[in-house]
Write an enzyme that holds these catalytic residues in place. Structure first.
Site, PDB file in Angstrom:
ATOM      1  N   GLN A   1       7.465 -40.037  18.035  1.00  0.00           N
ATOM      2  CA  GLN A   1       7.993 -39.013  16.077  1.00  0.00           C
ATOM      3  C   GLN A   1       8.731 -37.472  17.635  1.00  0.00           C
ATOM      4  O   GLN A   1       8.580 -36.167  17.365  1.00  0.00           O
ATOM      5  CB  GLN A   1       6.962 -38.414  16.182  1.00  0.00           C
ATOM      6  CG  GLN A   1       6.804 -39.693  14.482  1.00  0.00           C
ATOM      7  CD  GLN A   1       4.880 -39.784  14.445  1.00  0.00           C
ATOM      8  OE1 GLN A   1       4.412 -40.280  14.530  1.00  0.00           O
ATOM      9  NE2 GLN A   1       4.967 -38.408  14.196  1.00  0.00           N
TER      10      GLN A   1
ATOM     11  N   ARG B   1       0.060 -38.403   8.411  1.00  0.00           N
ATOM     12  CA  ARG B   1       0.119 -36.959   6.966  1.00  0.00           C
ATOM     13  C   ARG B   1      -0.435 -36.362   6.745  1.00  0.00           C
ATOM     14  O   ARG B   1      -0.231 -36.047   5.470  1.00  0.00           O
ATOM     15  CB  ARG B   1       0.885 -38.553   6.031  1.00  0.00           C
ATOM     16  CG  ARG B   1       2.315 -37.978   5.216  1.00  0.00           C
ATOM     17  CD  ARG B   1       2.947 -39.018   4.100  1.00  0.00           C
ATOM     18  NE  ARG B   1       3.989 -38.388   3.449  1.00  0.00           N
ATOM     19  CZ  ARG B   1       4.725 -39.106   3.124  1.00  0.00           C
ATOM     20  NH1 ARG B   1       4.363 -40.453   2.862  1.00  0.00           N
ATOM     21  NH2 ARG B   1       5.779 -38.581   2.474  1.00  0.00           N
ATOM     22  N   CYS B   2      -0.685 -35.310   7.988  1.00  0.00           N
ATOM     23  CA  CYS B   2      -1.637 -34.154   7.501  1.00  0.00           C
ATOM     24  C   CYS B   2      -2.012 -33.168   9.289  1.00  0.00           C
ATOM     25  O   CYS B   2      -1.689 -33.877   9.858  1.00  0.00           O
ATOM     26  CB  CYS B   2      -3.103 -35.343   7.788  1.00  0.00           C
ATOM     27  SG  CYS B   2      -4.370 -34.320   8.176  1.00  0.00           S
TER      28      CYS B   2
ATOM     29  N   GLU C   1       3.408 -33.497   3.699  1.00  0.00           N
ATOM     30  CA  GLU C   1       2.401 -34.447   4.014  1.00  0.00           C
ATOM     31  C   GLU C   1       1.510 -33.840   2.907  1.00  0.00           C
ATOM     32  O   GLU C   1       0.798 -34.480   2.312  1.00  0.00           O
ATOM     33  CB  GLU C   1       1.713 -34.224   4.826  1.00  0.00           C
ATOM     34  CG  GLU C   1       0.918 -32.694   5.317  1.00  0.00           C
ATOM     35  CD  GLU C   1       0.962 -32.108   5.969  1.00  0.00           C
ATOM     36  OE1 GLU C   1       1.221 -32.264   7.520  1.00  0.00           O
ATOM     37  OE2 GLU C   1      -0.188 -30.900   6.284  1.00  0.00           O
TER      38      GLU C   1
END
Ligand code: CDP
Length: 788
Positions: free
Chosen positions: A222, A372-373, A742
């Site tokens: 990523q 996702r945070c 998120e």
């Protein structure tokens, strides 16, 4: 506001046409595992069955006898090049391959290099390793007890398993507020280990080209630029300089934070390719992915909330124990070892707060990734939303009224939280009201009261979360010293078509679509005429990558700023072409025209052509710009979710009857993509609320190491999501946009947990840790004397 260009491009992200690249199997796919190079070798990894054990001997003989096996690589081999350890993103150290001992079950022990994937797997199965088991520490509380076995014996001066202590806020003021409080509530809340379980596992193809002395790595990352820098810093001493490393991150089948860290497999593949001069492929299988890659959460939280009798909240106090596994490999900004956990005052106007976090080593894989945070925001939101609900119930005030009373009010923005964050904008009451109207809150409460009379268990749960995304302002945010800006570079070609490259990397969020829309809106060039590229360090400008919903707040802003630079130059060229002063021009997307004479105009395409063929004397040719955007603040998206559950008193099963999600991410670039993000995020919030957990037995055996035990919700378990939005623009973002990716994952678990507790409150239930499994509920019901 929605950007007007959306209909043109509409759908989810179109991917860069890598199918035209001969290195990918034509027509098959565009992911790392589709990369095919002549003479490619394959890597498979031998993993430890023990959670803590000394390695007595590794015998490669039987593996080397397998047809096609070329080598068995051990920690001792890497030690010769000082590559057996590597730094983590939190400046801790992590083994690439062990020399002395293993620290968790499924840890890499050795790697097998072979001419085919099958030979590599057979070879890995044939490597014989002799272990001497060591005492295992699974529970972080026990890890910190005096006399606990010290796990990190590699750290000479380490005498315990404590990693760090971190605290934030005004302890004195908070303690005083608790001393004076009329009502307090206290709860132990555990957020268990979970795994991102992305569809695509991790992997890479490393290719060291001996002729050009250049390493190319296609990898599931990523953050390609940061990885390139880390590789150069770690392997510079063996001749890998940064300009000789190219990281290509092709299409990625889900990242969710799990593809930010550097995993040993990547490093071993690179080392094997450099040593052999051949391309080397390493692809994890599903169980390796679940058992050995970095995990999220694993926070043991004790929270206290104080209020006046009228229901005004006054103070929050939190103590947390963070289980990091055997190394702190979290991907947090360096200044914040507990990430942005101190956004834990949430949407509420609390005057005092204090938070303490301690990190502990255990015999588990590295944890602490931002699933996702935005770096521990899920933990923060779950805590405050559970605690606010607990307090409302304790005071016998409706949880919606209670929230409305305590929200930060619209006129208080920009709002400085008790823990020091400056929230940019918000209208929390507006979002909750919309959610209540959509779901028919008052009717549902009546329905609940009637059902309760009949002995039926129905609950309504609210979560009114505040998010914090867009890391981040360089004053406070860096990873390994790299400031967390992001970038966009635009080149407009003579014919008015353009290419734009970014330092971020989409993993399915549709950046190719939304970035093109931003540029189309800013420049008036049709989105279809703009090629968007990310993920190749040889071409893209430097950036910190995509995670923690930072792409829109940071790179999306860079796109707008770079486009405005292009427009400034275009204005000069238009003035020259139209023989007027720059101030006499008016801009509408796609053209400049002369004030009062709209027929005298030049389109952006005319101007682009002139930039290469007829530009003013003294001006440099070309029409391009780059922006490295350093955000002045984070953005604070928010939302209100309401969940209705029915609990089966016979089986303990929780059924989500309705779920309304109202999100506010400021101005929306692409409504369809935002809705898709919210849908996916909600399912990823449902998952840990009701199903997902990775636990360990007392000797460190992983209990959730395959999809048989690690329960991902499918379409069957997922309810119909009812989504909507309010729009409160960010005042400092060039487009007024905030991140969204998120939000739903962060906000949903508390709504579900609150609904279940609401259903059982009258029975005396005060809290249930997620995942709220039928077994847990069934047991509680029996304890409370419910029989059916
Ligand atoms: O960093 P990441 O891409 O995961 O998160 P994001 O910035 O929240 O964006 C996720 C997707 O939603 C991207 O394609 C954004 O462009 C899109 N988005 C949008 O259309 N409008 C917003 N206000 C925020 C995000």
């Amino acid at each position: 506001m929605e950007l007007k260009t959306s209909p043109e491009v509409g759908g989810m992200g179109h991917s860069i046409k890598r199918k035209e690249d001969p290195r990918f199997i034509r027509g098959k796919g565009t992911y790392v595992d589709d990369v095919q190079l002549p003479g490619m070798l394959y890597l498979d990894i031998v993993r430890s069955p023990h959670a803590h054990a000394k390695i007595v001997k590794i015998d490669p003989a039987k593996a080397l006898a397998v047809k096609g096996v070329l080598a068995v690589i051990t920690g001792k081999d890497l030690e010769k090049y000082n590559l057996h350890w590597m730094p983590t993103l939190m400046s801790d150290t992590q083994m690439v391959l062990p020399v002395e001992k293993v620290m968790y079950q499924a840890q890499e022990v050795a790697a097998v290099l072979a001419t085919s994937r099958y030979a590599a797997a057979d070879g890995a199965a044939a490597v014989e390793v002799q272990y001497e088991p060591l005492p295992v520490v699974v529970d972080p509380r026990k890890a910190l007890e005096p006399g606990a076995p010290v796990l990190r014996t590699d750290k000479k001066d380490k005498k315990d398993n404590h990693i760090w202590h971190w605290e934030w806020g005004d302890k004195g003021a908070t303690d005083r507020a608790f001393g004076e409080a009329a009502v307090t509530v206290k709860e132990d809340i555990y957020l268990p280990r979970i795994h991102v379980a992305s569809i695509e596992t991790c992997g890479c193809v490393a290719h060291f080209d001996k002729v050009n002395d250049k390493l190319t790595v296609w990898m599931t990352t990523q953050a390609p630029h940061a990885i390139r820098t880390v590789f150069a810093l770690v392997a510079g001493h063996v001749g890998l300089a940064e300009h000789k490393i190219r990281i290509i991150s092709p299409d990625i089948g889900g990242g969710f934070g799990g593809k930010v860290p550097v995993y040993p497999g990547y490093v071993i593949a690179v080392a094997a390719s450099v040593l052999t001069g051949k391309p080397v492929k390493w692809i994890e299988d599903r169980m390796e992915n679940l058992q050995a890659d970095s995990f999220a959460r694993d926070y043991h939280i004790t929270a206290e909330l104080a209020a006046r009798t009228d229901g005004t909240l006054t103070a929050l106090r939190i103590k947390t124990l963070a289980d990091h596994g055997y190394t702190d490999a979290a991907a947090n900004p360096s200044k914040f070892p507990a990430g942005l956990f101190h956004v834990c005052t949430g949407s509420y106007d609390l005057k005092a707060a204090h938070v303490e976090v301690d990190g502990a080593y255990t015999n588990k894989p590295p944890g602490g990734i931002a699933y996702r945070c935005s770096f521990r925001v899920t933990e923060a939101v779950h805590t405050i939303e559970r605690m606010v609900d607990l307090m409302a119930h304790q005071l016998n005030i409706d949880p919606a009224d209670f929230r409305m009373k305590n929200f930060v009010k619209p006129e208080q923005f920009p709002y400085k939280s008790a823990l020091g964050w400056e929230y940019d904008s918000g209208n929390y009451g507006g979002a909750l009201k919309k959610a209540m109207d959509t779901i028919g809150y008052a009717d549902l409460r009546r329905d609940q009261a009637e059902k309760r009379k009949r002995g039926q268990l129905m609950g309504i749960g609210i979560s009114s979360f505040t998010e914090i995304v867009g890391a981040g302002p360089s004053k406070h945010f860096d990873i390994l010293g790299l400031k967390m800006f992001d970038s966009c570079e635009i080149r407009v070609h003579p014919t008015g078509k353009a290419i734009a490259r970014f330092g971020t990397k989409s993993q399915g969020q549709g950046h190719e679509t939304t970035y093109a829309q931003i540029l189309a809106e800013e420049l008036g060039i049709p989105a279809a005429d703009i090629q968007v590229e990310e993920g190749d360090t040889d071409t893209a400008p430097y950036g910190l990558g995509t995670y923690a919903s930072r792409s829109t707040p940071v790179a999306g802003a860079a796109a707008a700023v770079a486009a405005r630079k292009v427009r400034d130059k275009a204005r000069k060229i238009a003035a020259y072409l139209l023989e007027v002063a720059e101030d006499d021009l008016v801009w509408e997307p796609g053209k400049f025209s002369v004030k009062g004479a709209p027929n005298k105009s030049k389109t952006i395409q005319d101007i682009a052509f002139a930039a290469y063929t007829n530009h003013p004397q003294g001006m440099e040719a070309g029409l391009e710009a780059v922006s490295y955007y350093d955000p002045p603040n984070l953005t604070y998206p928010f939302g209100s979710y309401i969940c209705v559950v029915d609990v089966d008193s016979g089986t303990g099963e929780v059924k989500v009857r309705r779920f309304v999600a109202i999100d506010d991410c400021g101005n929306i670039i692409n409504p369809m993509i935002v809705q898709g993000q919210v849908h996916g995020g909600l399912t990823m919030g449902l998952a840990p609320a009701l199903y997902e957990e990775i636990s360990y037995d007392e000797i460190g055996n992983v209990q959730g190491g395959s999809f048989i035990d690690y329960l991902l919700p499918t379409a069957v378990e997922t309810p119909k999501w009812e989504t909507g939005h309010t729009v409160t623009p960010s005042p400092h973002h060039p487009l007024g946009a905030k991140g969204v990716g998120e939000s739903a994952t962060v906000g949903a678990p508390a709504a579900i947990a609150n609904a279940v507790v609401d259903a059982l409150w009258h029975l005396g239930v005060r809290h249930i840790d997620i995942p709220i499994t039928p077994a847990k509920v069934w047991k509680l019901l029996r304890e409370k004397g419910v029989t059916e």
